[in-house]
Write a protein that holds these residues in place. Structure first.
Motif, PDB file in Angstrom:
ATOM      1  N   VAL A 309       0.837  -1.202   0.000  1.00  0.00           N
ATOM      2  CA  VAL A 309       0.000   0.000   0.000  1.00  0.00           C
ATOM      3  C   VAL A 309       0.870   1.250   0.000  1.00  0.00           C
ATOM      4  N   ILE A 313       1.283   4.326  -2.839  1.00  0.00           N
ATOM      5  CA  ILE A 313       0.941   5.719  -2.569  1.00  0.00           C
ATOM      6  C   ILE A 313       2.157   6.620  -2.775  1.00  0.00           C
TER       7      ILE A 313
ATOM      8  N   ALA B  82      -7.715   7.099   3.161  1.00  0.00           N
ATOM      9  CA  ALA B  82      -6.286   6.881   3.395  1.00  0.00           C
ATOM     10  C   ALA B  82      -5.602   6.272   2.186  1.00  0.00           C
ATOM     11  N   ALA B  83      -6.259   5.332   1.520  1.00  0.00           N
ATOM     12  CA  ALA B  83      -5.554   4.573   0.500  1.00  0.00           C
ATOM     13  C   ALA B  83      -5.959   4.935  -0.929  1.00  0.00           C
ATOM     14  N   PRO B  86      -5.491   9.361  -2.370  1.00  0.00           N
ATOM     15  CA  PRO B  86      -4.212   9.845  -2.897  1.00  0.00           C
ATOM     16  C   PRO B  86      -3.915   9.315  -4.294  1.00  0.00           C
ATOM     17  N   LEU B  87      -4.612   8.275  -4.704  1.00  0.00           N
ATOM     18  CA  LEU B  87      -4.293   7.634  -5.978  1.00  0.00           C
ATOM     19  C   LEU B  87      -5.353   7.889  -7.038  1.00  0.00           C
TER      20      LEU B  87
END
Lengths: 356, 293
Positions: A309, A313, B82-83, B86-87
């Motif tokens: 993960v 990111i 959270a995951a 950002p993507l």
């Protein structure tokens, strides 16, 4: 424009051959003298198997740009094909009698059969799966991988064979896998994949990753190359499976779960999708780390998951990106130091761009 | 006959849980084109929350249910923030790998915290008792599961079709850029979608625990994958499709089990997936996708 010196192709391969032999010599000497203990010899073999798995998955993930999630399935096919074949041959008796020379043809045959069987499965699965893209391809390969495992577990009880021995596992496979064999297989795998990727076929595969529609419009048979890359990836996974079978001496279907596919994927992603060097380094480092973390078992997978993960990111390209190391290129740079920049040839142009 | 009827109830019970999970998959996929592997694991967390609330802390079952649903919903939104946020502009492959990573993190985290063994709730069932329906006895849990799922699906259809937020969700899934230009807040809409999907997963978790009395770290991964198969079968992005797909998978699994081949049921479900993807990749009710250059 002033011509710069370039290293001719045969010399380039020669340099790499010398380097590979030197690495083998050092490791073999360390094993013979006992610097590398029996335990770490085993770890080296595991590293080798994982390197083959990672670079083979890298063909489909890094070079072709797809995300198959069933790599453990191909490994399982190779392992069982190789394992069943080796049990049927006089390999076990030959190894026990110490007649290594007579065993060599059987070992080569077993590796070939494992690779080819996995390749055939790759073809059968690849043709329908590669009609799809992205998530659908991921999930369909995951499905195939799971089906392979379910079949391996249950086929005996349904058809009444003594074939895979179901959940109890295939036992007493001749232990053919030694450090030398694994090292040879790793070197050959990397060489073959390198040669394919530098050929026009490899370029075609890369062009599909960059833009499939554009690749199609310049006349590349995308279906053919996608399936070809997928099959190549499966073949080497099968070889790795055979080495795995020959190393452990027994196989159970549950070692080829979805989890295993993800472990291989982590290696490729961590190293950098599309970088052979990255795959090799990541596979080696992660294998050593998981050996060291063996005592804390459960934390290992949490660590893997977090790594995946955070990597996506903060550095989605992986450690190496698509960069690949080339000794010859380094030497060329040294030779030509102070001179004008070498004029990039057509094939080298892309590499030069990637370096920046 | 009574046997047949009870198997039908079993199939519908299993199917409605798949349908609830499939809805979450389908909604998230419809809006950001992400196969949210972690979705199945949200159910696992919800199941553990129920287990601990009831067996460990002895809370009232209703409180436990609310708690489990709340935790699931918050977890879903947290994962998204959270995951995945950002993507958002990253390649799809990165997003998919992240989803796999989150899923593994939850599974192995749960294994680390709660142990690898299966926690059983047989002694303190969430829902107990049986119901007599025209001479046939069925468990109350089965009836509640089916009824709750159907209500949840109707409510969801209403939400997506009739409310302003639902309209925003449909707009974002149609064209993210254009929706933003029309003044729709992307972040809020996407978070909201995750919240609804995870809310449904939370309900699914409670119903799963109520029906099968157990929680284990890996329960979510297979459940989630099969629910995804259900979503693909019904047509991804379609609410009635997810329901049809969920019930279909439930019926098929029950049939395979009745036929005495329960060890093959995972294989059969994935075989269905493969056939669907090859014959009609858009599923039963899905819209055909057009590729843009």
């Amino acid at each position: 424009m002033k011509q710069t010196k370039r290293i001719p192709m045969p010399v380039r391969y020669g340099i790499n051959l010398v380097l590979t032999l030197a690495l083998w010599g050092v490791l073999a000497a360390m094993i013979a003298s006992g610097v590398i203990t029996n335990y770490w010899n085993g770890v080296l073999i595991t590293i080798g198997i994982n390197v083959i798995l990672a670079v083979s998955l890298n063909i489909a993930t890094g070079y072709l740009g797809q995300l198959p999630l069933g790599h453990a399935g191909f490994m399982a096919v190779g392992a069982y094909a190789g394992g069943i074949f080796m049990k049927a041959t006089p390999l076990g008796a030959l190894l026990k009698a110490g007649e290594t020379g007579a065993a060599v043809p059987w070992i080569i045959l077993a590796l070939l059969i494992a690779g080819l069987t996995a390749g055939v499965f790759g073809l059968i699965i690849g043709i329908p799966a590669l009609r799809l893209k992205g998530d659908y391809l991921a999930i369909i390969t995951l499905g195939f991988g799971e089906i392979i495992r379910v079949v391996l577990t249950n086929v005996d009880s349904v058809l009444g064979f003594k074939f895979t021995y179901g959940a109890a596992g295939l036992k007493q496979i001749p232990k053919i896998t030694s450090f030398n064999l694994v090292f040879l297989c790793v070197a050959l795998t990397i060489l073959i994949i390198h040669m394919v990727m530098k050929s026009k076929h490899g370029r075609a595969i890369l062009s599909i990753r960059e833009n499939q529609i554009a690749a199609e419009s310049v006349g590349i048979n995308t279906t053919y190359y996608k399936v070809a890359a997928f099959v190549l990836s499966a073949v080497f996974a099968g070889v790795a499976g055979c080495l795995y079978a020959g190393y452990l001496g027994s196989l159970v279907p549950s070692s080829f779960k979805f989890m295993k596919s993800i472990e291989i994927l982590v290696m490729v992603v961590l190293g950098g999708m599309g970088s052979m060097l990255g795959s090799v380094i990541a596979a080696s480092v992660l294998t050593v780390i998981s050996e060291l973390l063996r005592s804390v078992g459960d934390y290992r997978m949490v660590f893997y998951a977090l790594l995946l993960v955070l990597m996506m990111i903060f550095r989605p390209k992986g450690l190496m990106g698509t960069y690949d190391f080339s000794m010859s290129r380094l030497l060329e740079k040294l030779i030509n130091r102070g001179k004008a920049k070498p004029v990039p040839s057509a094939a080298e142009g892309e590499e030069a761009q990637r370096d920046e | 006959m009574a046997d047949f009827f009870s198997q039908v109830v079993n199939a519908l019970q299993l199917g409605s849980i798949y349908a609830l999970v499939a809805l979450g998959y389908s909604m998230v996929y419809g809006i950001i084109m992400l196969l949210n592997f972690a979705h199945g694991d949200i159910i696992m967390v919800g199941a553990y929350a129920t287990y601990f609330a009831v067996c460990q802390y002895g809370l009232h079952p209703l409180v436990a249910v609310l708690l489990a649903v709340l935790i699931s919903t918050l977890l879903g939104v947290l994962i998204e923030k959270a995951a995945y946020t950002p993507l958002r502009s990253a390649p799809r492959l990165s997003l998919l790998i992240t989803a796999i990573g989150v899923s593994f993190l939850l599974e192995n985290g749960a294994q680390l915290l709660f142990g690898a063994d299966t926690k059983s709730m047989v002694k303190t069932p969430l829902i107990s008792g049986t119901l007599n329906l025209g001479g046939v006895t069925v468990s109350l849990a089965a009836v509640i599961t089916i009824v709750v799922s159907v209500i949840a699906m109707i409510a969801l259809t209403f939400l997506v079709q009739k409310t302003k937020l639902g309209k925003a969700m449909r707009a974002v899934s149609e064209d993210m850029g254009a929706a933003q230009l029309m003044g729709i807040s992307l972040n809020r809409t996407i978070s909201f979608t995750f919240a609804i999907g995870s809310f449904l997963a939370g309900i699914g978790a409670v119903l799963h625990v109520g029906s099968y009395f157990q929680a284990s770290p890996m329960m979510g991964s297979m459940l989630g994958l099969k629910a995804f198969v259900a979503a693909v079968l019904g047509g991804i992005g379609s609410i009635p499709g997810a329901m049809i797909g969920g019930f279909a998978i439930g019926i098929v699994e029950t049939l395979v089990t009745v036929a005495g081949l329960s060890t093959w049921k995972d294989g059969v479900v994935f075989a269905i997936l493969i056939v669907v993807l090859l014959v009609k990749p858009t599923g039963i009710l899905g819209r055909p996708m057009v590729e843009k250059v």
